[in-house]
Design a protein around this motif. Sequence first.
Motif, PDB file in Angstrom:
ATOM      1  N   LEU A 160      36.815  45.943  23.604  1.00 34.43           N
ATOM      2  CA  LEU A 160      36.267  47.199  23.282  1.00 34.43           C
ATOM      3  C   LEU A 160      36.969  47.727  21.971  1.00 34.43           C
ATOM      4  CD1 LEU A 160      36.126  49.016  26.873  1.00 34.43           C
ATOM      5  CD2 LEU A 160      34.138  48.061  25.542  1.00 34.43           C
ATOM      6  N   LEU A 161      38.131  47.465  21.865  1.00 29.06           N
ATOM      7  CA  LEU A 161      38.880  47.760  20.727  1.00 29.06           C
ATOM      8  C   LEU A 161      38.327  47.232  19.668  1.00 29.06           C
ATOM      9  CD1 LEU A 161      42.275  48.825  21.824  1.00 29.06           C
ATOM     10  CD2 LEU A 161      40.834  50.317  20.499  1.00 29.06           C
ATOM     11  N   VAL A 162      38.038  45.914  19.723  1.00 32.03           N
ATOM     12  CA  VAL A 162      37.687  44.817  18.473  1.00 32.03           C
ATOM     13  C   VAL A 162      36.222  45.523  18.115  1.00 32.03           C
ATOM     14  CG1 VAL A 162      36.636  42.835  18.083  1.00 32.03           C
ATOM     15  CG2 VAL A 162      38.885  42.903  19.126  1.00 32.03           C
ATOM     16  N   ASN A 163      35.502  45.891  18.879  1.00 31.02           N
ATOM     17  CA  ASN A 163      33.960  46.534  18.638  1.00 31.02           C
ATOM     18  C   ASN A 163      34.237  47.911  17.855  1.00 31.02           C
ATOM     19  OD1 ASN A 163      32.432  44.350  19.407  1.00 31.02           O
ATOM     20  ND2 ASN A 163      31.943  45.408  21.504  1.00 31.02           N
ATOM     21  N   SER A 164      35.073  48.594  18.515  1.00 26.05           N
ATOM     22  CA  SER A 164      35.179  49.681  17.574  1.00 26.05           C
ATOM     23  C   SER A 164      35.606  49.702  16.345  1.00 26.05           C
ATOM     24  CB  SER A 164      36.256  50.912  18.739  1.00 26.05           C
ATOM     25  OG  SER A 164      37.640  50.475  18.250  1.00 26.05           O
ATOM     26  N   ILE A 165      36.615  48.724  15.980  1.00 27.04           N
ATOM     27  CA  ILE A 165      36.967  48.589  14.788  1.00 27.04           C
ATOM     28  C   ILE A 165      35.608  48.048  13.902  1.00 27.04           C
ATOM     29  CG2 ILE A 165      38.736  47.217  13.133  1.00 27.04           C
ATOM     30  CD1 ILE A 165      40.567  47.395  15.798  1.00 27.04           C
ATOM     31  N   LYS A 166      34.901  47.002  14.471  1.00 25.46           N
ATOM     32  CA  LYS A 166      34.086  46.231  13.837  1.00 25.46           C
ATOM     33  C   LYS A 166      32.925  47.178  13.500  1.00 25.46           C
ATOM     34  CE  LYS A 166      32.850  43.016  16.665  1.00 25.46           C
ATOM     35  NZ  LYS A 166      32.147  41.655  17.236  1.00 25.46           N
ATOM     36  N   TYR A 167      32.548  48.137  14.359  1.00 30.50           N
ATOM     37  CA  TYR A 167      31.430  48.997  14.075  1.00 30.50           C
ATOM     38  C   TYR A 167      32.001  50.432  13.677  1.00 30.50           C
ATOM     39  CZ  TYR A 167      29.258  44.995  16.138  1.00 30.50           C
ATOM     40  OH  TYR A 167      28.908  43.728  16.530  1.00 30.50           O
ATOM     41  N   GLY A 168      33.171  50.366  13.458  1.00 26.38           N
ATOM     42  CA  GLY A 168      33.794  51.946  13.209  1.00 26.38           C
ATOM     43  C   GLY A 168      33.538  52.067  11.553  1.00 26.38           C
ATOM     44  N   ASN A 169      33.405  53.209  11.327  1.00 28.12           N
ATOM     45  CA  ASN A 169      33.463  53.362   9.748  1.00 28.12           C
ATOM     46  C   ASN A 169      34.962  53.329   9.147  1.00 28.12           C
ATOM     47  OD1 ASN A 169      30.879  54.386   9.680  1.00 28.12           O
ATOM     48  ND2 ASN A 169      31.331  56.260  10.362  1.00 28.12           N
ATOM     49  N   GLU A 170      34.923  53.110   7.712  1.00 27.86           N
ATOM     50  CA  GLU A 170      36.243  52.815   7.027  1.00 27.86           C
ATOM     51  C   GLU A 170      36.975  54.331   7.290  1.00 27.86           C
ATOM     52  OE1 GLU A 170      38.227  50.580   4.004  1.00 27.86           O
ATOM     53  OE2 GLU A 170      35.895  50.153   4.857  1.00 27.86           O
ATOM     54  N   LYS A 171      38.172  54.041   7.316  1.00 36.75           N
ATOM     55  CA  LYS A 171      38.988  55.334   7.605  1.00 36.75           C
ATOM     56  C   LYS A 171      38.824  56.288   8.771  1.00 36.75           C
ATOM     57  CE  LYS A 171      39.658  56.388   2.500  1.00 36.75           C
ATOM     58  NZ  LYS A 171      39.290  57.346   1.898  1.00 36.75           N
ATOM     59  N   GLY A 172      38.111  55.449   9.753  1.00 35.38           N
ATOM     60  CA  GLY A 172      37.633  56.219  10.989  1.00 35.38           C
ATOM     61  C   GLY A 172      38.992  56.265  11.995  1.00 35.38           C
ATOM     62  N   THR A 173      38.447  56.528  13.248  1.00 33.07           N
ATOM     63  CA  THR A 173      39.448  56.651  14.249  1.00 33.07           C
ATOM     64  C   THR A 173      38.841  56.115  15.706  1.00 33.07           C
ATOM     65  OG1 THR A 173      39.981  59.025  13.334  1.00 33.07           O
ATOM     66  CG2 THR A 173      40.908  58.205  15.397  1.00 33.07           C
ATOM     67  N   THR A 174      39.848  55.414  16.217  1.00 36.19           N
ATOM     68  CA  THR A 174      39.504  55.025  17.576  1.00 36.19           C
ATOM     69  C   THR A 174      40.507  55.586  18.488  1.00 36.19           C
ATOM     70  OG1 THR A 174      38.712  53.017  16.817  1.00 36.19           O
ATOM     71  CG2 THR A 174      39.366  52.833  19.038  1.00 36.19           C
ATOM     72  N   GLU A 175      40.056  56.318  19.420  1.00 38.34           N
ATOM     73  CA  GLU A 175      41.147  57.025  20.557  1.00 38.34           C
ATOM     74  C   GLU A 175      40.898  56.207  21.845  1.00 38.34           C
ATOM     75  OE1 GLU A 175      42.274  61.241  20.481  1.00 38.34           O
ATOM     76  OE2 GLU A 175      40.923  60.906  22.322  1.00 38.34           O
ATOM     77  N   VAL A 176      41.958  55.648  22.363  1.00 41.43           N
ATOM     78  CA  VAL A 176      41.917  55.325  23.820  1.00 41.43           C
ATOM     79  C   VAL A 176      42.688  56.444  24.842  1.00 41.43           C
ATOM     80  CG1 VAL A 176      42.856  53.538  25.432  1.00 41.43           C
ATOM     81  CG2 VAL A 176      41.970  53.081  22.940  1.00 41.43           C
ATOM     82  N   SER A 177      42.075  56.672  25.878  1.00 45.01           N
ATOM     83  CA  SER A 177      42.829  57.675  26.750  1.00 45.01           C
ATOM     84  C   SER A 177      42.804  57.128  28.165  1.00 45.01           C
ATOM     85  CB  SER A 177      42.095  59.164  26.728  1.00 45.01           C
ATOM     86  OG  SER A 177      40.884  58.929  27.347  1.00 45.01           O
ATOM     87  N   VAL A 178      43.642  57.560  28.989  1.00 47.67           N
ATOM     88  CA  VAL A 178      43.668  57.344  30.400  1.00 47.67           C
ATOM     89  C   VAL A 178      43.524  58.660  31.157  1.00 47.67           C
ATOM     90  CG1 VAL A 178      44.694  56.087  32.528  1.00 47.67           C
ATOM     91  CG2 VAL A 178      44.775  55.237  29.932  1.00 47.67           C
ATOM     92  N   GLU A 179      42.510  58.822  32.088  1.00 50.57           N
ATOM     93  CA  GLU A 179      42.636  59.825  32.960  1.00 50.57           C
ATOM     94  C   GLU A 179      42.445  59.640  34.482  1.00 50.57           C
ATOM     95  OE1 GLU A 179      39.203  62.323  31.531  1.00 50.57           O
ATOM     96  OE2 GLU A 179      39.947  61.714  29.510  1.00 50.57           O
ATOM     97  N   ASN A 180      42.916  60.583  35.141  1.00 52.15           N
ATOM     98  CA  ASN A 180      42.615  60.713  36.502  1.00 52.15           C
ATOM     99  C   ASN A 180      41.090  60.870  36.937  1.00 52.15           C
ATOM    100  OD1 ASN A 180      45.017  60.150  37.853  1.00 52.15           O
ATOM    101  ND2 ASN A 180      45.791  62.131  37.284  1.00 52.15           N
ATOM    102  N   LEU A 181      40.589  60.173  37.734  1.00 51.02           N
ATOM    103  CA  LEU A 181      38.992  60.199  37.845  1.00 51.02           C
ATOM    104  C   LEU A 181      38.958  60.976  39.338  1.00 51.02           C
ATOM    105  CD1 LEU A 181      36.371  59.946  36.510  1.00 51.02           C
ATOM    106  CD2 LEU A 181      36.031  57.843  37.700  1.00 51.02           C
ATOM    107  N   ILE A 182      39.056  60.099  40.282  1.00 50.70           N
ATOM    108  CA  ILE A 182      39.207  60.511  41.776  1.00 50.70           C
ATOM    109  C   ILE A 182      40.535  60.138  42.261  1.00 50.70           C
ATOM    110  CG2 ILE A 182      36.753  61.263  42.289  1.00 50.70           C
ATOM    111  CD1 ILE A 182      36.614  58.298  43.317  1.00 50.70           C
ATOM    112  N   ALA A 183      40.661  60.508  43.446  1.00 45.97           N
ATOM    113  CA  ALA A 183      42.135  60.148  44.035  1.00 45.97           C
ATOM    114  C   ALA A 183      42.536  58.781  43.782  1.00 45.97           C
ATOM    115  CB  ALA A 183      42.101  60.465  45.556  1.00 45.97           C
ATOM    116  N   ASN A 184      41.946  57.810  44.053  1.00 48.82           N
ATOM    117  CA  ASN A 184      42.280  56.473  43.785  1.00 48.82           C
ATOM    118  C   ASN A 184      41.984  55.822  42.558  1.00 48.82           C
ATOM    119  OD1 ASN A 184      39.841  56.371  44.637  1.00 48.82           O
ATOM    120  ND2 ASN A 184      40.198  54.514  45.862  1.00 48.82           N
ATOM    121  N   LYS A 185      41.410  56.533  41.626  1.00 39.66           N
ATOM    122  CA  LYS A 185      40.911  55.798  40.374  1.00 39.66           C
ATOM    123  C   LYS A 185      41.434  56.601  39.150  1.00 39.66           C
ATOM    124  CE  LYS A 185      37.232  53.286  42.216  1.00 39.66           C
ATOM    125  NZ  LYS A 185      37.813  52.026  42.622  1.00 39.66           N
ATOM    126  N   VAL A 186      41.600  55.473  38.098  1.00 45.58           N
ATOM    127  CA  VAL A 186      41.444  56.171  36.756  1.00 45.58           C
ATOM    128  C   VAL A 186      40.579  55.628  35.747  1.00 45.58           C
ATOM    129  CG1 VAL A 186      44.247  56.385  36.565  1.00 45.58           C
ATOM    130  CG2 VAL A 186      43.010  54.198  36.213  1.00 45.58           C
TER     131      VAL A 186
END
Length: 265
Positions: A160-186
């Motif tokens: 996923l990160l390789v793609n975001s770099i490949k198809y990202g614009n020059e000087k762009g940003t890729t952000e990764v986040s981890v969040e709680n979804l429901i009780a037992n999932k992120v």
Amino acid sequence: KSITTDMKTLTEEIEKFAEDKKVEIDTLKIREEYRKEFLGNIAHELKTPLFTVQGYILTLLDGAMSDKKVREKYLERANKGVERLIYIVKDLDLITKLEVGDLNLDKEEFDILEVIQSVFDLLEMKASKKRISLTFDMEYSEPVMVYADQEKVQQVITNLLVNSIKYGNEKGTTEVSVENLIANKVIVRVTDNGEGIPKQHIPRLFERFYRVDKSGSRKEGGSGLGLAIVKHIVEAHGERIYVESEEEVGSEFSFTLEKMENKKS
Ligand code: ADP
């Protein structure tokens, strides 16, 4: 019994057999189509880098060998082509195993934040070449323990990160986040502000060898298998993958993971 009766019985028997086996035959036909298409695609994917490598070798044999500088340049390029071939073959091997369900998941407890960090470290150079910054939206200050196959999850994040770099614009940003979804999932999200994906392509995006812009993507040198691999790995875990994207705005790929806390209780 006369021959005609025998023939009639035989025909009836064949028909009955065919009726019973119809479903099976249909499945076989589909499988055969699928196999043909798969082989055709493989041949197509391998052809371009093979011809490129052959081109450099032929140039060398044609006299370019005598000049040390030229020789080194062509050998380096040939090696790059071979590296690309190895990369494609590795992806093919993995997708084949995933598709026949021949891949055991080796689930364990690990910190997903640590895995994301290690992928960042691996891809830092690649991102900096396009002056893309990789950022981490930290909701957590503590480790986030998940229960999954660590190596495979690392592969998902890498693709996923390789793609975001490949198809990202020059000087762009890729952000990764981890969040709680429901009780037992992120949920892990990979968001870029790159070229985005036209709506009509989104439903087919996870098919193997599917590309939005054939010529453009080919230049980027992927195998066309990255997202198919991602989907298989996520679904093998019994989890889900989502995509949201808008042309010229960017894309967000996200997938769920099982949190460890729940496992223990
Ligand atoms: P490839 O090797 O072509 O990158 P993938 O399976 O990884 O193969 O991706 C399939 C296609 O989906 C790509 O060719 C590209 O058109 C599109 N794509 C994937 N990720 C992104 C992204 N982050 N932004 C824009 N397009 C993307």
